[in-house]
Design a protein around this motif. Structure first.
Motif, mmCIF file in Angstrom:
data_model
loop_
_atom_site.group_PDB
_atom_site.id
_atom_site.type_symbol
_atom_site.label_atom_id
_atom_site.label_comp_id
_atom_site.label_asym_id
_atom_site.label_seq_id
_atom_site.Cartn_x
_atom_site.Cartn_y
_atom_site.Cartn_z
ATOM 1 N N ALA A 169 0.891 -1.231 -0.110
ATOM 2 C CA ALA A 169 -0.293 -0.003 0.032
ATOM 3 C C ALA A 169 0.951 1.238 -0.002
ATOM 4 N N LEU A 170 0.637 2.200 -0.871
ATOM 5 C CA LEU A 170 1.222 3.430 -0.892
ATOM 6 C C LEU A 170 0.222 4.766 -0.674
ATOM 7 N N VAL A 171 0.697 5.447 0.335
ATOM 8 C CA VAL A 171 -0.037 6.697 0.497
ATOM 9 C C VAL A 171 0.633 7.724 0.385
ATOM 10 N N VAL A 172 -0.006 8.508 -0.770
ATOM 11 C CA VAL A 172 0.652 9.824 -1.312
ATOM 12 C C VAL A 172 0.127 10.937 -0.755
ATOM 13 N N SER A 173 0.723 12.074 -0.087
ATOM 14 C CA SER A 173 0.250 13.347 0.173
ATOM 15 C C SER A 173 1.278 14.402 -0.135
ATOM 16 N N PRO A 174 0.775 15.642 -0.208
ATOM 17 C CA PRO A 174 1.745 16.630 -0.765
ATOM 18 C C PRO A 174 2.829 17.102 -0.079
ATOM 19 N N THR A 175 2.869 17.114 1.586
ATOM 20 C CA THR A 175 4.077 17.697 2.220
ATOM 21 C C THR A 175 4.584 16.441 3.048
ATOM 22 N N ARG A 176 5.864 16.673 3.427
ATOM 23 C CA ARG A 176 6.647 16.069 4.374
ATOM 24 C C ARG A 176 5.958 15.865 5.707
ATOM 25 N N GLU A 177 5.218 17.152 6.382
ATOM 26 C CA GLU A 177 4.703 16.996 7.459
ATOM 27 C C GLU A 177 3.418 16.118 7.570
ATOM 28 N N LEU A 178 2.759 16.179 6.439
ATOM 29 C CA LEU A 178 1.404 15.459 6.273
ATOM 30 C C LEU A 178 1.998 13.964 6.142
ATOM 31 N N ALA A 179 2.959 13.488 5.278
ATOM 32 C CA ALA A 179 3.435 12.214 5.131
ATOM 33 C C ALA A 179 3.879 11.549 6.455
ATOM 34 N N ASP A 192 9.178 -0.951 -5.759
ATOM 35 C CA ASP A 192 8.358 -1.325 -6.824
ATOM 36 C C ASP A 192 6.938 -1.671 -6.457
ATOM 37 N N PHE A 193 6.015 -1.752 -7.591
ATOM 38 C CA PHE A 193 4.824 -1.709 -7.442
ATOM 39 C C PHE A 193 4.292 -2.905 -7.896
ATOM 40 N N GLU A 194 5.048 -4.055 -7.924
ATOM 41 C CA GLU A 194 4.755 -5.274 -8.435
ATOM 42 C C GLU A 194 3.326 -5.929 -7.671
ATOM 43 N N ASN A 195 3.677 -5.902 -6.349
ATOM 44 C CA ASN A 195 2.479 -6.411 -5.390
ATOM 45 C C ASN A 195 1.749 -5.405 -4.900
ATOM 46 N N LEU A 196 1.583 -4.066 -5.255
ATOM 47 C CA LEU A 196 0.936 -3.065 -4.645
ATOM 48 C C LEU A 196 -0.775 -3.303 -4.768
ATOM 49 N N LYS A 197 -1.313 -3.298 -3.796
ATOM 50 C CA LYS A 197 -2.735 -3.522 -3.652
ATOM 51 C C LYS A 197 -3.637 -2.244 -3.845
ATOM 52 N N MET A 198 -3.203 -1.446 -3.266
ATOM 53 C CA MET A 198 -3.719 0.123 -3.169
ATOM 54 C C MET A 198 -3.031 1.035 -3.116
ATOM 55 N N ILE A 199 -3.477 2.081 -3.849
ATOM 56 C CA ILE A 199 -2.661 3.577 -3.733
ATOM 57 C C ILE A 199 -3.739 4.462 -3.219
ATOM 58 N N ILE A 200 -3.384 5.559 -2.349
ATOM 59 C CA ILE A 200 -4.037 6.250 -1.768
ATOM 60 C C ILE A 200 -3.563 7.852 -1.972
ATOM 61 N N LEU A 201 -4.523 8.499 -2.410
ATOM 62 C CA LEU A 201 -4.166 9.982 -2.776
ATOM 63 C C LEU A 201 -4.735 10.892 -1.695
ATOM 64 N N ASP A 202 -4.093 11.515 -0.677
ATOM 65 C CA ASP A 202 -4.678 12.229 0.312
ATOM 66 C C ASP A 202 -4.358 13.853 -0.288
ATOM 67 N N GLU A 203 -5.439 14.425 0.151
ATOM 68 C CA GLU A 203 -5.282 15.864 -0.485
ATOM 69 C C GLU A 203 -5.160 15.674 -2.020
ATOM 70 N N ALA A 204 -6.059 14.990 -2.777
ATOM 71 C CA ALA A 204 -5.998 14.509 -3.990
ATOM 72 C C ALA A 204 -6.007 15.909 -4.916
ATOM 73 N N ASP A 205 -6.806 16.771 -4.610
ATOM 74 C CA ASP A 205 -6.858 17.858 -5.632
ATOM 75 C C ASP A 205 -5.602 18.568 -5.733
ATOM 76 N N GLU A 206 -4.889 18.676 -4.461
ATOM 77 C CA GLU A 206 -3.572 19.399 -4.537
ATOM 78 C C GLU A 206 -2.748 18.630 -5.439
ATOM 79 N N LEU A 207 -2.640 17.338 -5.060
ATOM 80 C CA LEU A 207 -1.826 16.490 -5.947
ATOM 81 C C LEU A 207 -2.121 16.450 -7.577
ATOM 82 N N LEU A 208 -3.364 16.775 -7.840
ATOM 83 C CA LEU A 208 -3.546 16.466 -9.140
ATOM 84 C C LEU A 208 -3.752 18.110 -9.914
ATOM 85 N N ASP A 209 -3.434 19.020 -9.113
ATOM 86 C CA ASP A 209 -3.786 20.312 -9.566
ATOM 87 C C ASP A 209 -2.801 20.491 -10.894
ATOM 88 N N GLU A 210 -3.490 21.209 -11.808
ATOM 89 C CA GLU A 210 -2.575 21.763 -13.065
ATOM 90 C C GLU A 210 -1.453 22.418 -12.822
#
Ligand code: ADP
Ligand code: MG
Length: 433
Positions: free
Chosen positions: A121-131, A200-218
Motif C-alpha cells: 500500500a502506498l499513501v501519497v500526500s503533498p507535504t513531508r509534515e503530512l506524510a 516497486d509496485f509489483e504487489n501493490l494492492k492499493m494506492i491512496i492519494l490524500d489531498e488529491a486535488d492538490e496532488l492533481l492540480d494543473e
C-alpha cells in the motif's frame, strides 16, 4: 513520462481484470442488511464492531480512543475494503486519515493467507509534515498488527551527525524501505525511489492519494509525478482518492486514473460543507496596520494554539522574527527551511511547547493538531480552495474553532469571491471576542 493515453490503456486493462477485484470483495462477509442506508445508497455502519474488522485492528482503534466512527468512516471503510476504486470528498477534520488507514490495514493484515511480499500500500500526500503525520496514524492504528510501514520523505530524514553515522542510517532506512508493506510519502521522493529501483509496485494492492486535488492540480508541480507513479502501477491496484475539496477539473483527471466504470463516490455538496464549527470574522485594515493588529489579537483573544497564514516565505520569515523579538511563543514553518529545521519546528508546535505558528500554504492542508482553535489569515489566501483548508486547521473533529481574516482594500474583491464561493457572510470581528 507517460501520456494520458498510456494511462487510459492501462485502465482498459484494469476494467478487464475487474472480476478479480470482485473476488477480494467476497472475502469480507458483512451482513449489511439490518443497517441503515445513507441518501447515496451506502450502508452506514454505526460502530467499528459491525465492520467485521480484525480483532487486533479493533484493539488499535479503541486504544487510541476512537469510540465510534465519524460519518465518513461509517460510510467509507467497508466499501474501501471491498476493493473498488473510490473517491471521497468530506470536509476537513472528519477523520479521513483513519478512514483509509483502517480499511488499508484490514485489507493488508486482516485476512489470513495473504501474500505479504513487497510493498502493498502506498499513501501519497503533498507535504513531508503530512506524510509523517499519516505514517504516525498508520503506526497507532496498527499498533497490535505487525505493521511494516515506512515514511518516505527523504531518506536522511532525521539525520544529524557525522558521515559514517549518516551512511549507516541511510543503509538502515533502505532496508526498512525494502521490507515495508506500507509507504507514506511525498510524490517527489516516491518518484525518486522508483527511478533508483528502491521501490516497486509489483504487489501493490492499493494506492491512496490524500489531498488529491492538490496532488492533481494543473498549476502545482505534483501532477507530473503522480502520472509517473500511475504509469508504473498495474491494473489490479485499487485507487483511493480523498480530499476536502474537489474541483470538476480534478474529477476529470480522477476519471483517467481510476476504474471509473465501477467506482464508488462519496461527495459532499459545496453547500453541505458545514462551516458551523468554525466561527469566522474579518477585520478591515491597511497592510501597515497588520502587525500591530496581530499583536493586539495575540494579547487579547484566548486560544490554545494558533496558526497564522501569510502568502509568501519572505513575509513568513519577517513576521516570525518580529513576533519572536516581542517574546511571543512562536515557531515558523516554510519551504525554505531545511528538512531538519522543518521537523524541529513542527515537533515544537505539535507537542505544545510553542503556541503560535507562522506559516504559508504548505501548512494549509491536512495537518492535524487538535489544540489549534484559532486561525488567522494575515493574508487572505490567493487560492479560494485553500481558504477552507486553512481555517480547517482549527475545529478538528467537531471541536470549536475561530478564524480571523485580515482584509485590506485590495483584498475586498477576493473576500467577496470567498464569501460567494462558500455561500457565507463573514462578519466584522466583535470587540469582545
Ligand atoms: P481529515 O483528514 O478528514 O481532515 P483527520 O483524519 O486528520 O481529518 O482527523 C481529524 C482528527 O479526528 C484527528 O485528530 C483524529 O485523531 C480524530 N479522529 C478521527 N476519527 C476519529 C474517531 N472515530 N473518534 C475520535 N476521533 C477521531
Ligand atoms: Mg486529511
Amino acid at each position: 513520462m507517460s501520456s494520458t493515453q498510456d494511462i487510459i490503456a492501462r485502465l482498459k486493462q484494469r476494467a478487464l481484470k475487474d472480476k478479480e477485484s470482485t473476488e477480494t470483495k467476497d472475502e469480507v462477509k458483512v451482513s449489511a442488511k439490518d443497517l441503515p442506508k445513507s441518501k447515496d445508497g451506502l450502508t452506514i455502519y454505526p460502530s467499528f464492531n459491525k465492520m467485521n474488522l480484525n480483532k487486533d485492528l479493533l484493539r488499535g482503534i479503541y486504544s487510541i480512543g476512537y469510540e465510534k466512527p465519524s460519518l465518513v468512516q461509517s460510510k467509507a471503510i467497508v466499501p474501501i475494503i471491498s476493493g473498488k476504486d473510490i473517491i471521497i470528498q468530506q470536509q476537513s477534520g472528519t477523520g479521513k486519515t483513519a478512514t483509509f488507514t483502517i480499511a488499508m490495514l484490514q485489507v493488508l493484515y486482516g485476512l489470513k493467507n495473504k501474500n505479504k511480499n513487497g510493498l502493498q500500500a502506498l499513501v501519497v500526500s503533498p507535504t513531508r509534515e503530512l506524510a509523517i503525520q499519516i505514517n504516525g496514524v498508520i503506526e497507532n492504528l496498527g499498533n497490535y498488527l505487525k505493521v511494516k510501514n515506512f515514511c518516505l520523505t527523504g531518506l536522511t530524514n532525521n539525520v544529524n551527525g557525522d558521515k559514517v553515522s549518516i551512511e549507516k542510517k541511510i543503509k538502515l532506512d533502505l532496508k526498512k524501505l525494502a521490507d515495508a508493506d506500507i509507504v507514506s510519502g511525498t510524490p517527489g521522493k516516491i518518484v525518486d525511489c522508483l527511478k533508483r529501483s528502491q521501490i516497486d509496485f509489483e504487489n501493490l494492492k492499493m494506492i491512496i492519494l490524500d489531498e488529491a486535488d492538490e496532488l492533481l492540480d494543473e498549476n502545482l508541480g505534483f501532477k507530473k509525478q503522480i502520472y509517473e507513479i500511475f504509469n508504473k502501477i498495474n491494473s489490479k491496484t485499487q485507487v483511493v482518492i480523498l480530499s476536502a475539496t474537489m474541483s470538476s477539473n480534478i474529477l476529470e483527471i480522477s476519471k483517467k486514473i481510476m476504474n471509473w466504470d465501477n467506482h464508488i463516490k462519496i461527495l459532499t455538496k459545496k453547500k453541505e460543507i458545514s462551516l458551523d464549527v468554525i466561527k469566522q470574522y474579518k477585520i478591515d485594515l491597511k497592510e501597515s496596520w497588520k502587525v500591530n493588529t496581530l499583536q493586539d489579537i495575540l494579547n487579547t483573544v484566548s486560544y490554545q494554539q494558533v496558526v497564522i497564514f501569510v502568502n509568501n516565505v519572505k513575509k513568513c520569515t519577517s513576521l516570525y522574527a518580529f513576533l519572536n523579538k516581542q517574546k511571543f511563543s512562536v515557531v515558523s514553518i516554510h519551504s525554505k527551511l531545511s528538512q531538519l529545521e522543518r521537523l524541529e519546528q513542527m515537533n515544537k508546535f505539535r507537542n505544545g511547547t510553542y503556541k503560535i505558528l507562522v506559516t504559508t500554504d504548505i501548512w494549509a492542508r491536512g495537518i492535524d493538531v487538535q489544540q489549534i482553535n484559532l486561525v488567522i489569515n494575515y493574508d487572505l489566501p490567493i487560492n479560494i480552495e485553500n481558504y477552507i483548508h486553512r481555517i480547517g486547521r482549527s475545529g478538528r473533529f467537531g471541536r470549536l474553532g475561530k478564524a480571523i481574516n485580515f482584509v485590506t482594500d485590495e483584498d475586498q474583491k477576493q473576500l467577496a469571491k470567498i464569501e460567494k464561493y462558500y455561500k457565507i457572510d463573514i462578519p466584522d470581528m466583535p470587540s469582545d471576542l
